[in-house]
Scaffold this motif. Structure first.
Motif, PDB file in Angstrom:
ATOM      1  N   ASP A 101      47.486  35.141  -7.431  1.00  0.00           N
ATOM      2  CA  ASP A 101      47.497  34.817  -8.857  1.00  0.00           C
ATOM      3  C   ASP A 101      46.148  34.365  -9.367  1.00  0.00           C
ATOM      4  OD1 ASP A 101      50.053  35.580  -9.125  1.00  0.00           O
ATOM      5  OD2 ASP A 101      50.926  33.550  -9.266  1.00  0.00           O
ATOM      6  N   ASN A 151      49.329  30.777 -19.612  1.00  0.00           N
ATOM      7  CA  ASN A 151      50.152  31.209 -18.471  1.00  0.00           C
ATOM      8  C   ASN A 151      51.230  32.176 -18.933  1.00  0.00           C
ATOM      9  OD1 ASN A 151      48.798  29.797 -16.545  1.00  0.00           O
ATOM     10  ND2 ASN A 151      50.294  28.107 -16.366  1.00  0.00           N
ATOM     11  N   ARG A 186      57.493  37.503 -15.660  1.00  0.00           N
ATOM     12  CA  ARG A 186      58.083  37.845 -14.369  1.00  0.00           C
ATOM     13  C   ARG A 186      59.017  36.753 -13.835  1.00  0.00           C
ATOM     14  NH1 ARG A 186      52.774  36.876 -10.508  1.00  0.00           N
ATOM     15  NH2 ARG A 186      53.212  34.666 -10.151  1.00  0.00           N
ATOM     16  N   GLY A 214      43.283  32.448 -12.762  1.00  0.00           N
ATOM     17  CA  GLY A 214      43.643  31.020 -12.888  1.00  0.00           C
ATOM     18  C   GLY A 214      43.001  30.178 -11.798  1.00  0.00           C
ATOM     19  N   THR A 215      43.057  28.919 -12.006  1.00  0.00           N
ATOM     20  CA  THR A 215      42.490  28.001 -10.993  1.00  0.00           C
ATOM     21  C   THR A 215      43.593  27.352 -10.162  1.00  0.00           C
ATOM     22  OG1 THR A 215      42.608  26.158 -12.540  1.00  0.00           O
ATOM     23  CG2 THR A 215      40.546  27.388 -12.476  1.00  0.00           C
ATOM     24  N   GLY A 216      44.807  27.431 -10.658  1.00  0.00           N
ATOM     25  CA  GLY A 216      45.902  26.733  -9.954  1.00  0.00           C
ATOM     26  C   GLY A 216      45.957  25.256 -10.303  1.00  0.00           C
ATOM     27  N   LYS A 270      49.632  35.335 -19.593  1.00  0.00           N
ATOM     28  CA  LYS A 270      49.178  35.943 -18.351  1.00  0.00           C
ATOM     29  C   LYS A 270      50.319  36.617 -17.590  1.00  0.00           C
ATOM     30  CE  LYS A 270      47.069  32.653 -16.116  1.00  0.00           C
ATOM     31  NZ  LYS A 270      46.283  31.831 -15.206  1.00  0.00           N
ATOM     32  N   PHE A 271      51.431  35.884 -17.554  1.00  0.00           N
ATOM     33  CA  PHE A 271      52.524  36.404 -16.710  1.00  0.00           C
ATOM     34  C   PHE A 271      53.572  37.204 -17.483  1.00  0.00           C
ATOM     35  CE2 PHE A 271      50.664  32.851 -14.388  1.00  0.00           C
ATOM     36  CZ  PHE A 271      50.294  33.531 -13.222  1.00  0.00           C
ATOM     37  N   ASP A 331      58.824  32.426 -22.253  1.00  0.00           N
ATOM     38  CA  ASP A 331      58.261  33.788 -22.197  1.00  0.00           C
ATOM     39  C   ASP A 331      59.271  34.735 -21.564  1.00  0.00           C
ATOM     40  OD1 ASP A 331      57.941  34.062 -19.288  1.00  0.00           O
ATOM     41  OD2 ASP A 331      56.376  32.484 -19.469  1.00  0.00           O
ATOM     42  N   ILE A 362      54.833  24.428  -8.514  1.00  0.00           N
ATOM     43  CA  ILE A 362      53.735  24.963  -9.332  1.00  0.00           C
ATOM     44  C   ILE A 362      53.014  23.898 -10.127  1.00  0.00           C
ATOM     45  CG2 ILE A 362      54.533  27.384  -9.561  1.00  0.00           C
ATOM     46  CD1 ILE A 362      55.874  26.538 -12.190  1.00  0.00           C
ATOM     47  N   LYS A 365      48.720  25.058  -6.623  1.00  0.00           N
ATOM     48  CA  LYS A 365      49.956  25.715  -6.175  1.00  0.00           C
ATOM     49  C   LYS A 365      50.236  26.897  -7.103  1.00  0.00           C
ATOM     50  CE  LYS A 365      51.352  23.087  -2.763  1.00  0.00           C
ATOM     51  NZ  LYS A 365      51.051  23.467  -1.444  1.00  0.00           N
ATOM     52  N   GLN A 366      50.360  27.981  -6.461  1.00  0.00           N
ATOM     53  CA  GLN A 366      50.647  29.193  -7.245  1.00  0.00           C
ATOM     54  C   GLN A 366      51.809  29.931  -6.608  1.00  0.00           C
ATOM     55  OE1 GLN A 366      46.609  30.340  -6.825  1.00  0.00           O
ATOM     56  NE2 GLN A 366      46.180  30.143  -9.029  1.00  0.00           N
ATOM     57  N   VAL A 367      52.510  30.647  -7.420  1.00  0.00           N
ATOM     58  CA  VAL A 367      53.646  31.397  -6.886  1.00  0.00           C
ATOM     59  C   VAL A 367      53.152  32.448  -5.903  1.00  0.00           C
ATOM     60  CG1 VAL A 367      55.561  32.963  -7.482  1.00  0.00           C
ATOM     61  CG2 VAL A 367      55.057  30.968  -8.930  1.00  0.00           C
ATOM     62  N   GLY A 392      46.001  24.306 -13.793  1.00  0.00           N
ATOM     63  CA  GLY A 392      46.461  24.176 -15.183  1.00  0.00           C
ATOM     64  C   GLY A 392      47.727  23.340 -15.311  1.00  0.00           C
ATOM     65  N   LEU A 393      48.760  23.680 -14.524  1.00  0.00           N
ATOM     66  CA  LEU A 393      50.033  22.949 -14.657  1.00  0.00           C
ATOM     67  C   LEU A 393      49.899  21.489 -14.183  1.00  0.00           C
ATOM     68  CD1 LEU A 393      52.720  25.595 -13.660  1.00  0.00           C
ATOM     69  CD2 LEU A 393      52.216  24.687 -15.923  1.00  0.00           C
TER      70      LEU A 393
HETATM   71  P1  ADP Z   1      46.801  29.249 -12.843  1.00  0.00           P
HETATM   72  O1  ADP Z   1      47.571  29.761 -13.971  1.00  0.00           O
HETATM   73  O2  ADP Z   1      45.438  28.936 -13.177  1.00  0.00           O
HETATM   74  O3  ADP Z   1      46.985  29.959 -11.571  1.00  0.00           O
HETATM   75  P2  ADP Z   1      48.589  27.155 -13.218  1.00  0.00           P
HETATM   76  O4  ADP Z   1      48.704  25.823 -12.631  1.00  0.00           O
HETATM   77  O5  ADP Z   1      48.495  27.210 -14.673  1.00  0.00           O
HETATM   78  O6  ADP Z   1      47.407  27.876 -12.530  1.00  0.00           O
HETATM   79  O7  ADP Z   1      49.822  27.947 -12.736  1.00  0.00           O
HETATM   80  C1  ADP Z   1      50.216  27.905 -11.431  1.00  0.00           C
HETATM   81  C2  ADP Z   1      51.037  29.073 -11.031  1.00  0.00           C
HETATM   82  O8  ADP Z   1      52.338  29.013 -11.632  1.00  0.00           O
HETATM   83  C3  ADP Z   1      50.485  30.325 -11.482  1.00  0.00           C
HETATM   84  O9  ADP Z   1      49.479  30.823 -10.612  1.00  0.00           O
HETATM   85  C4  ADP Z   1      51.718  31.196 -11.445  1.00  0.00           C
HETATM   86  O10 ADP Z   1      51.935  31.661 -10.155  1.00  0.00           O
HETATM   87  C5  ADP Z   1      52.795  30.279 -11.870  1.00  0.00           C
HETATM   88  N1  ADP Z   1      53.067  30.385 -13.326  1.00  0.00           N
HETATM   89  C6  ADP Z   1      52.610  29.559 -14.269  1.00  0.00           C
HETATM   90  N2  ADP Z   1      53.095  29.906 -15.501  1.00  0.00           N
HETATM   91  C7  ADP Z   1      53.890  30.965 -15.295  1.00  0.00           C
HETATM   92  C8  ADP Z   1      54.682  31.789 -16.181  1.00  0.00           C
HETATM   93  N3  ADP Z   1      54.738  31.600 -17.458  1.00  0.00           N
HETATM   94  N4  ADP Z   1      55.373  32.833 -15.606  1.00  0.00           N
HETATM   95  C9  ADP Z   1      55.336  33.066 -14.297  1.00  0.00           C
HETATM   96  N5  ADP Z   1      54.586  32.299 -13.407  1.00  0.00           N
HETATM   97  C10 ADP Z   1      53.874  31.276 -13.918  1.00  0.00           C
END
Ligand code: ADP
Length: 840
Positions: free
Chosen positions: A790, A733, A769, A796-798, A736-737, A766, A779, A784-786, A800-801
């Motif tokens: 995303d 993540n 953004r 991503g699958t949403g 990615k971000f 990190d 999240i 749940k994604q921002v 991971g967290l």
């Molecule tokens: P995925 O990454 O597969 O979309 P995650 O559950 O890992 O799913 O993350 C959920 C959301 O949290 C992401 O889609 C993103 O919007 C936000 N996010 C996670 N990690 C970060 C990060 N390091 N910086 C900014 N946004 C993040």
């Protein structure tokens, strides 16, 4: 002349005493005899005399006035007395004892004396009949005879006097006896008439000869009406006459004393019952002369006795028939009497118990209480409590008693006891107590809130869970109207009338109600959605059943709660109807079991959301996959190999994405449901950082991102694979971000540190953004994604967290994110440092 000897003198005295001349009045008959003697002898004077020791006593005289006593030597009495026949002095002048003066007597001088001795019938000479003359002479033979005859007459007269005197004495004695007898008779009569007892005397024929005053009073007859009559003529009732005569015969024939009872018919016709004791009066020959019967009127007594007997019998029946223990004991605790039931309670027979100490029936453990019990009785006159009986077979009975000290006037004091067997009651109470304990613990152990209300809707019982959920203390709720307290409004805030409330409905209909879409109101004014079951409490009403069987005690209170908890507290489960078919039932209240379903509602919502998200997430790559494969399969791209390759890449990419998605879902499900076991070991964070960064090296390179690690020698107690999965998720993540800046590489910092001896903190920082503050928690939820893009943009699958959070939670740690939008984000999570590290 013969001399008077001592002997004759004594005999004479005895004879004179016999005639008791002193006691006799003057008897003129002796004067008459003297006159006759004077006449027959032609003498001027004559007299009758007796010779007494002190002189001569003249009994009768003629021709002179005699003195009472004349000296013995004055007259020739002594000589005459001793003479054998008539003694004469023919001429005293010629007698040497007298001389010329002759015989001086009565003032004159006499020359002649003639005397005949007076002889008793036993020939004792006691005196004489003498004549005197002034001239000398002799008595002729006929005169001598006459004089002797007349002296016999004196004897005869003396004897007659004795007889008369004797007769008079006898008469007087008889008269005295008669007087005494009369007095005695009067006395007896008086006694008989004053005594209270009845006295009747019968002659041997059975005629009444005495009938005392008491008899007159009792019978109403005057004794004069009955004397000489037979008892059965008036007194004995006709039907009793034969048996009366028979018993009279028996007594007369010597069968006495005897006692019997019979009836008298009184003059006024009433009946009296008399108890008699009869005896016979026997004469000197041993013959029965009279029968004396003494009696008392026992009419009232017998009536009283019979009513006493009746009431005694009644009481005995009551005592014997009573289902309680009735006994008496003395002041030492020795049993004097006991009823059958009481003896049976002690497991014994009546005769085994009487005479034994009460303690011998008691459970030895309680025997010491006896002393106190007896003291209390003597002090207060009564005592009550529990008597613990031990039967010979070892079983116990408990009797609740109330005993009283009885103090009769003319008998020793004793204790009268009444007891009721309450063994079953005590057992039932124990059972009830344990049931109450059980149901209380059930009430408190179930997760559901439970409360009970009475017919007026007032709270009678509430468990702690219910009170907590509603924000009250239990005691604040008891007695309050529960509808008004927690159920007053609907979810939209409108008034909820109690007559529309299903709880009340269940009371009316005696039916259980399950309700799932209402709210209860807390003390603070907030409300929460509830699901509840309202079940009426049914009570049996049966006149034959004295004990009220509440539904709680006899019925199955089966509250099927929303969480599946079933409260089945008591006896055999029934449908809720009273056990006795004859019994009628009525509702006495309602028990409500409820649960807060807000969480469940939320879960449901989440589930729905999840399903729709998953479907959506799955459909997107599947649609692309289907389209790519459709184009390839349609053959339209056969001539366009590069397009074909592009479609193939899309198909593969989407398949990978699908595989990732499914893997993530499965992972999440496995970890969340606890199916994924943790294989925790002591891990070096430094190693884990190395492995994670290596896995992402290529991606990081592509994104122009550098890793900086500060593991600080931290070790944790964790499953290395799971922590590696967490780290790679977070790192991917972060990569990615992170903005891909060609010239200035972005840095991702991995640090580990101890925040306590038990807990380590791992952070991944990190410079990407960033994440808006309101999304920092969200999240971690699934899908749940921002930004909705995303998933597609970042692949991503949403999930991971959400997986990271599950893993960290599984280790006992927690995870959160901090971020400054546009500057970067930091993900923090904690882990235990040793197996039992308590870090939450
Ligand atoms: P995925 O990454 O597969 O979309 P995650 O559950 O890992 O799913 O993350 C959920 C959301 O949290 C992401 O889609 C993103 O919007 C936000 N996010 C996670 N990690 C970060 C990060 N390091 N910086 C900014 N946004 C993040």
């Amino acid at each position: 002349m013969m001399s008077t000897t001592q002997e004759t003198e004594e005999a004479r005295l005895a004879a004179l005493e016999h005639y008791a001349l002193d006691e006799l009045p003057h008897d003129p008959a002796y004067d008459d005899i003297a006159r006759l003697a004077a006449a027959v002898t032609n003498s001027p004077i004559a007299y009758v005399s007796v010779l007494e020791p002190g002189g001569v006593r003249i009994l009768g005289a003629h021709g002179f006035e005699p003195e009472a006593e004349v000296a013995r030597d004055t007259l020739p009495c002594e000589l005459t007395v001793d003479a054998d026949g008539v003694y004469q002095i023919p001429d005293a002048r010629r007698d040497p004892d007298y001389g010329m003066n002759g015989i001086p007597f009565a003032g004159r001088s006499f020359r002649f004396y003639g005397g005949a001795p007076v002889l008793t019938p036993h020939s004792i000479s006691i005196g004489c009949l003498a004549v005197l003359d002034t001239t000398a002479r002799r008595l002729s033979p006929s005169q001598i005879d006459s004089l002797e005859s007349l002296s016999h007459m004196v004897t005869t007269r003396l004897e007659l006097s004795v007889r008369v005197r004797q007769r008079d004495t006898a008469t007087r004695a008889r008269q005295r006896v008669e007087t005494a007898l009369t007095m005695e008779r009067n006395f007896v009569s008086a006694v008989l008439d004053t005594v209270g007892a009845l006295v009747v005397v019968f002659d041997t024929a059975g005629r009444i000869v005495r009938f005392n005053r008491a008899c007159e009073i009792i019978s109403g007859y005057n004794s004069s009406e009955l004397l000489g009559k037979y008892a059965w003529e008036r007194l004995i009732p006709e039907e009793d006459v034969p048996s009366y005569i028979e018993s009279f015969e028996r007594i007369r024939n010597g069968d006495f004393p005897t006692a019997y009872e019979n009836f008298w018919t009184a003059a006024d016709g009433t009946r009296r019952r008399i108890s008699w004791s009869a005896t016979a009066l026997v004469d000197t020959l041993g013959e029965v002369a009279f029968i004396i019967a003494t009696g008392i009127d026992v009419t009232v007594q017998r009536v009283a006795e019979s009513s006493i007997r009746e009431s005694e019998a009644k009481y005995r029946q009551i005592v014997e028939g009573s289902l309680g223990m009735v006994c008496t004991h003395d002041l030492d605790g020795v049993i004097l009497s006991i009823n059958d039931f009481g003896a049976q309670l002690g497991g014994r027979r009546v005769e085994e118990v009487i005479g034994r100490p009460l303690t011998s029936l008691m459970d030895p453990f309680y025997v010491h209480e006896m002393e106190q019990y007896l003291k209390e009785l003597l002090r207060d006159g009564e005592s009550s409590g529990l008597l613990h009986l031990q039967r010979p077979d070892g079983s116990m009975r408990v009797v609740a008693y109330r005993n009283r000290l009885v103090e009769p006037k003319d008998a020793p004091r004793y204790v009268l006891g009444f007891g009721v067997d309450i063994t079953e009651q005590i057992r039932a109470e124990d059972q009830l107590r344990s049931l109450i304990r059980q149901s209380n613990s059930v009430l408190e152990s179930v997760g559901d809130g439970i409360y009970g209300i009475d017919l007026q809707g007032r709270c009678t019982i509430v468990n702690n869970v219910a009170a907590q959920m509603l924000g009250y203390r239990p005691e604040e709720m008891i007695g309050r109207n529960m509808h008004e307290l927690i159920h007053h409004s609907r979810v939209d805030g409108t008034y909820y009338p109690s007559n529309e409330c299903p709880v009340e409905g269940s009371l009316k209909n005696r039916n259980s109600m399950r309700v799932a879409n209402e709210v209860f109101w807390r003390k603070d004014g907030s409300c929460f959605p509830v699901e509840y079951v309202a079940r009426p409490l049914i009570e049996a009403i049966d006149p034959a059943i004295s004990q009220v069987e509440t539904a709680a005690a006899n019925d199955t209170l089966a509250l099927q709660s929303s969480t599946g908890v079933q409260i089945t507290p008591l006896h055999t489960a029934t449908s809720g109807a009273p056990a006795n078919p004859r019994a009628q039932a009525r509702a006495v209240g309602v028990v409500v079991a409820f649960t807060d379903i807000s969480e469940r509602n939320q879960l449901d919502r989440m589930k729905d959301e999840f399903i729709s998200t998953v479907s959506h997430e799955l459909r997107t790559p599947l649609t692309s996959l289907r389209a790519a494969l459709g184009l390839i399969g349609g053959g339209a791209l056969q001539d366009r190999p590069e397009k074909m390759k592009q479609m193939m890449d899309i198909a593969i990419g989407n398949t990978d994405r699908l595989v990732r998605l499914v893997n993530d879902i499965l992972d999440l499900e496995r970890i969340g449901s606890g199916k994924a076991e943790l294989h925790a070991i002591q891990c070096n964070i430094s190693e884990l950082f190395d492995r994670a960064t290596q896995l992402l090296q290529a991606t990081a390179h592509k994104a122009n991102v550098r890793f900086r690690m500060e593991p600080n020698d931290v070790t944790v107690w964790a499953d290395p694979d799971r922590i590696l999965q967490t780290l790679t998720n977070l790192l991917s993540n972060a990569v990615k971000f992170s903005p891909a800046a060609a010239n200035l590489p972005s840095e991702i910092r991995l640090t580990a540190s101890y925040i306590s001896p038990d807990e380590a903190l791992i952070e991944i920082e990190d410079h990407g953004r960033g994440i808006p503050v309101d999304k920092l928690q969200q999240i971690f939820e699934r899908f749940k994604q921002v930004d909705a893009s995303d998933s597609r943009a970042m692949g991503g699958t949403g999930l991971g967290l959400a997986i990271c959070r599950s893993i960290v939670h599984q280790h006992g740690g927690h995870i959160w994110a901090t971020s400054v939008l546009g500057e970067g984000s930091t993900f923090h999570f904690t882990l235990p440092t040793h197996p039992h590290g308590h870090i939450r």
